[in-house]
Design an enzyme around this catalytic site. Structure first.
Site, PDB file in Angstrom:
ATOM      1  N   VAL A  14     -29.734 -23.555 -29.040  1.00 43.85           N
ATOM      2  CA  VAL A  14     -29.534 -23.595 -27.594  1.00 43.85           C
ATOM      3  C   VAL A  14     -30.530 -24.552 -26.942  1.00 43.85           C
ATOM      4  O   VAL A  14     -30.184 -25.293 -26.020  1.00 43.85           O
ATOM      5  CB  VAL A  14     -29.640 -22.184 -26.984  1.00 43.85           C
ATOM      6  CG1 VAL A  14     -29.576 -22.254 -25.456  1.00 43.85           C
ATOM      7  CG2 VAL A  14     -28.529 -21.287 -27.506  1.00 43.85           C
ATOM      8  N   ARG A  96     -32.188  -9.123 -18.238  1.00 43.68           N
ATOM      9  CA  ARG A  96     -30.854  -9.146 -17.630  1.00 43.68           C
ATOM     10  C   ARG A  96     -30.537  -7.894 -16.812  1.00 43.68           C
ATOM     11  O   ARG A  96     -29.901  -7.976 -15.763  1.00 43.68           O
ATOM     12  CB  ARG A  96     -29.779  -9.334 -18.711  1.00 43.68           C
ATOM     13  CG  ARG A  96     -29.732 -10.724 -19.294  1.00 43.68           C
ATOM     14  CD  ARG A  96     -28.713 -10.799 -20.406  1.00 43.68           C
ATOM     15  NE  ARG A  96     -28.739 -12.093 -21.087  1.00 43.68           N
ATOM     16  CZ  ARG A  96     -28.318 -12.276 -22.324  1.00 43.68           C
ATOM     17  NH1 ARG A  96     -27.827 -11.255 -23.026  1.00 43.68           N
ATOM     18  NH2 ARG A  96     -28.381 -13.473 -22.871  1.00 43.68           N
ATOM     19  N   CYS A 125     -23.432 -14.860 -24.015  1.00 44.14           N
ATOM     20  CA  CYS A 125     -22.421 -15.904 -24.193  1.00 44.14           C
ATOM     21  C   CYS A 125     -20.990 -15.383 -24.169  1.00 44.14           C
ATOM     22  O   CYS A 125     -20.058 -16.160 -23.952  1.00 44.14           O
ATOM     23  CB  CYS A 125     -22.679 -16.665 -25.495  1.00 44.14           C
ATOM     24  SG  CYS A 125     -22.951 -15.599 -26.914  1.00 44.14           S
ATOM     25  N   GLN A 152     -16.306 -14.425 -32.318  1.00 39.32           N
ATOM     26  CA  GLN A 152     -17.482 -15.204 -31.963  1.00 39.32           C
ATOM     27  C   GLN A 152     -17.931 -16.139 -33.068  1.00 39.32           C
ATOM     28  O   GLN A 152     -18.060 -15.761 -34.235  1.00 39.32           O
ATOM     29  CB  GLN A 152     -18.619 -14.257 -31.563  1.00 39.32           C
ATOM     30  CG  GLN A 152     -18.268 -13.455 -30.318  1.00 39.32           C
ATOM     31  CD  GLN A 152     -19.362 -12.491 -29.895  1.00 39.32           C
ATOM     32  OE1 GLN A 152     -19.073 -11.352 -29.535  1.00 39.32           O
ATOM     33  NE2 GLN A 152     -20.611 -12.921 -29.923  1.00 39.32           N
ATOM     34  N   SER A 155     -22.353 -20.155 -34.670  1.00 39.46           N
ATOM     35  CA  SER A 155     -23.454 -20.809 -33.956  1.00 39.46           C
ATOM     36  C   SER A 155     -24.123 -19.872 -32.971  1.00 39.46           C
ATOM     37  O   SER A 155     -25.279 -20.084 -32.593  1.00 39.46           O
ATOM     38  CB  SER A 155     -22.960 -22.064 -33.234  1.00 39.46           C
ATOM     39  OG  SER A 155     -21.897 -21.758 -32.350  1.00 39.46           O
ATOM     40  N   GLY A 156     -23.422 -18.815 -32.560  1.00 37.70           N
ATOM     41  CA  GLY A 156     -24.019 -17.820 -31.692  1.00 37.70           C
ATOM     42  C   GLY A 156     -25.157 -17.064 -32.354  1.00 37.70           C
ATOM     43  O   GLY A 156     -25.979 -16.445 -31.678  1.00 37.70           O
ATOM     44  N   LYS A 209     -24.000  -5.043 -24.073  1.00 34.74           N
ATOM     45  CA  LYS A 209     -24.341  -6.127 -23.149  1.00 34.74           C
ATOM     46  C   LYS A 209     -23.123  -6.533 -22.325  1.00 34.74           C
ATOM     47  O   LYS A 209     -23.212  -6.742 -21.103  1.00 34.74           O
ATOM     48  CB  LYS A 209     -24.845  -7.352 -23.918  1.00 34.74           C
ATOM     49  CG  LYS A 209     -26.209  -7.208 -24.552  1.00 34.74           C
ATOM     50  CD  LYS A 209     -26.513  -8.437 -25.414  1.00 34.74           C
ATOM     51  CE  LYS A 209     -27.713  -8.210 -26.302  1.00 34.74           C
ATOM     52  NZ  LYS A 209     -27.903  -9.351 -27.248  1.00 34.74           N
ATOM     53  N   ARG A 231     -17.730 -11.380 -35.529  1.00 35.60           N
ATOM     54  CA  ARG A 231     -18.187 -12.719 -35.939  1.00 35.60           C
ATOM     55  C   ARG A 231     -17.142 -13.315 -36.872  1.00 35.60           C
ATOM     56  O   ARG A 231     -16.727 -12.675 -37.845  1.00 35.60           O
ATOM     57  CB  ARG A 231     -19.531 -12.633 -36.648  1.00 35.60           C
ATOM     58  CG  ARG A 231     -20.142 -13.995 -36.978  1.00 35.60           C
ATOM     59  CD  ARG A 231     -20.752 -14.643 -35.756  1.00 35.60           C
ATOM     60  NE  ARG A 231     -21.949 -13.949 -35.291  1.00 35.60           N
ATOM     61  CZ  ARG A 231     -22.484 -14.135 -34.088  1.00 35.60           C
ATOM     62  NH1 ARG A 231     -21.934 -14.977 -33.231  1.00 35.60           N
ATOM     63  NH2 ARG A 231     -23.571 -13.466 -33.725  1.00 35.60           N
ATOM     64  N   HIS A 238     -16.534 -19.358 -28.667  1.00 37.16           N
ATOM     65  CA  HIS A 238     -16.227 -17.923 -28.674  1.00 37.16           C
ATOM     66  C   HIS A 238     -14.849 -17.706 -28.057  1.00 37.16           C
ATOM     67  O   HIS A 238     -14.556 -18.242 -26.975  1.00 37.16           O
ATOM     68  CB  HIS A 238     -17.257 -17.144 -27.877  1.00 37.16           C
ATOM     69  CG  HIS A 238     -18.594 -17.006 -28.545  1.00 37.16           C
ATOM     70  ND1 HIS A 238     -18.849 -17.456 -29.815  1.00 37.16           N
ATOM     71  CD2 HIS A 238     -19.755 -16.437 -28.103  1.00 37.16           C
ATOM     72  CE1 HIS A 238     -20.107 -17.189 -30.129  1.00 37.16           C
ATOM     73  NE2 HIS A 238     -20.674 -16.569 -29.111  1.00 37.16           N
ATOM     74  N   ASN A 311     -19.675 -21.626 -26.642  1.00 37.94           N
ATOM     75  CA  ASN A 311     -20.758 -20.654 -26.490  1.00 37.94           C
ATOM     76  C   ASN A 311     -22.122 -21.297 -26.322  1.00 37.94           C
ATOM     77  O   ASN A 311     -23.049 -20.676 -25.791  1.00 37.94           O
ATOM     78  CB  ASN A 311     -20.790 -19.701 -27.681  1.00 37.94           C
ATOM     79  CG  ASN A 311     -20.869 -20.415 -29.015  1.00 37.94           C
ATOM     80  OD1 ASN A 311     -19.920 -21.105 -29.410  1.00 37.94           O
ATOM     81  ND2 ASN A 311     -21.973 -20.266 -29.722  1.00 37.94           N
TER      82      ASN A 311
END
Length: 335
Positions: A14, A96, A125, A152, A155-156, A209, A231, A238, A311
């Site tokens: 990221v 958050r 994401c 997903q 890379s997440g 989340k 995943r 995503h 994502n």
């Protein structure tokens, strides 16, 4: 006006995307400081910039600090950055759900950011594209219930996960065997119905989340949301299969119209011609793409749709940069 910028986690997947997007969008950077594990450098605009280890004095003179690290590191160093005078835009889950920290998607709730906020959280994401799609529908017909299944990209889970999937794929092709290396289960040729650790109710942290963050961003704590996060062996992008039940009637045509005119959303929906969003085509794009919009015939006011977003961009780095762009816009107005 130009601004002094810090990126914490600059060598991560990221962090690297943040650097790319700041350059693409010509963000007004005066000085750029990069932090992660010390001992390496990153090429930025033809120059090698050293990546430093964070210290108590790292944020002196910094205007905006992007944190693209895990929650533990954010919780440790965000107060240091704030004390030094920086505004922190945090991509981790650390703040958050803090009632004193705005959780922001600029297209939805940029006005949640007040001048006194020194920490601004950017959503998960999978939350970001879901909330962007739900917002216009909730305003129009009041969303009652959402059933969402995510697909997903690896890379997440970070650069190491991507490299592991690549190694597994090569190993399987050459030797017909598949093994997990650092992960619990192999990523390649697999679908893993677990992202994050399991909670007491057998939902995963990722799923929790999505529930809590979506409600906070939409400022609607009555929406019932039940997710399953999976995943899949995709590099970037995503995808989410979303079933939405509304309190008031809504037609498929209305959904297409509402989403088609929403900022940051593009509708690609022509099944007869095989046109619908796919990760391989969405990678590198900024918008949330929506297709497969159809009526749910099992309930009175229900629709199904399919969404895909990059994502690493809107799901992570782009949203953070858009928050920063909103901030500097407000600072200019105040001056």
């Amino acid at each position: 006006m130009k601004y002094n910028i810090a990126i914490v986690g600059a060598t991560g997947i990221v962090g690297l995307e943040l650097l790319k997007i700041l350059d693409e969008r010509r963000f007004p950077v005066r000085k750029l400081r990069l932090f992660a594990s010390a001992g390496r450098s990153i090429k930025v605009k033809g120059k090698r910039l050293r990546v430093n280890k964070i210290t108590d004095g790292s944020f002196a003179g910094i205007d905006i600090a992007f944190f693209a690290v895990d929650g533990a590191i954010s919780r440790k160093w965000t107060p240091v950055a704030v004390k030094s005078g920086a505004v922190v835009i945090d991509k981790s889950s650390a703040f958050r759900m803090d009632k004193n920290v705005p959780l922001v998607i600029p297209e939805i709730n940029a006005d949640a950011i007040k001048p006194y906020h020194r920490i601004i959280a950017s959503p998960n994401c999978t939350t970001t594209p879901l909330a962007m799609v739900l917002k216009p529908l909730n305003d129009y017909a009041k969303v009652k219930r959402v059933v969402v299944s995510t697909y997903q990209a690896v890379s997440g889970a970070g650069l190491q996960a991507v490299r592991e999937m690549e190694q597994q794929t090569k190993h399987f092709i050459t030797r017909s065997t598949l093994h997990a290396l650092r992960s619990t289960h192999p990523y390649a040729f697999n679908a893993i119905p677990q992202i994050d650790s399991f909670c007491d109710d057998d939902y995963t942290g990722e799923e929790v989340k999505m529930i809590n963050e979506t409600r906070k961003i939409l400022d609607d704590y009555y929406i019932m949301i039940t997710p399953t996060c999976v995943r899949v062996p995709v590099y970037c992008g995503h995808s989410e299969s979303v079933n939405i039940e509304t309190a008031r009637p809504i037609t498929v045509a209305a959904v297409r119209k509402l989403l088609g005119r929403a900022t940051g959303i593009k509708v690609i929906d022509n099944p007869a011609q095989g046109l619908y969003p796919m990760p391989i085509e969405v990678a590198g794009e900024d918008d949330v793409f929506v297709g497969r919009i159809r009526r749910d015939q099992s309930v009175r006011n229900g629709v199904n749709l399919w969404l895909v977003s990059d994502n690493l961009r809107k799901g992570a780095a782009l949203n953070a940069v858009q928050i920063a762009e909103y901030l500097i816009g407000k600072w200019k107005d105040e001056r």
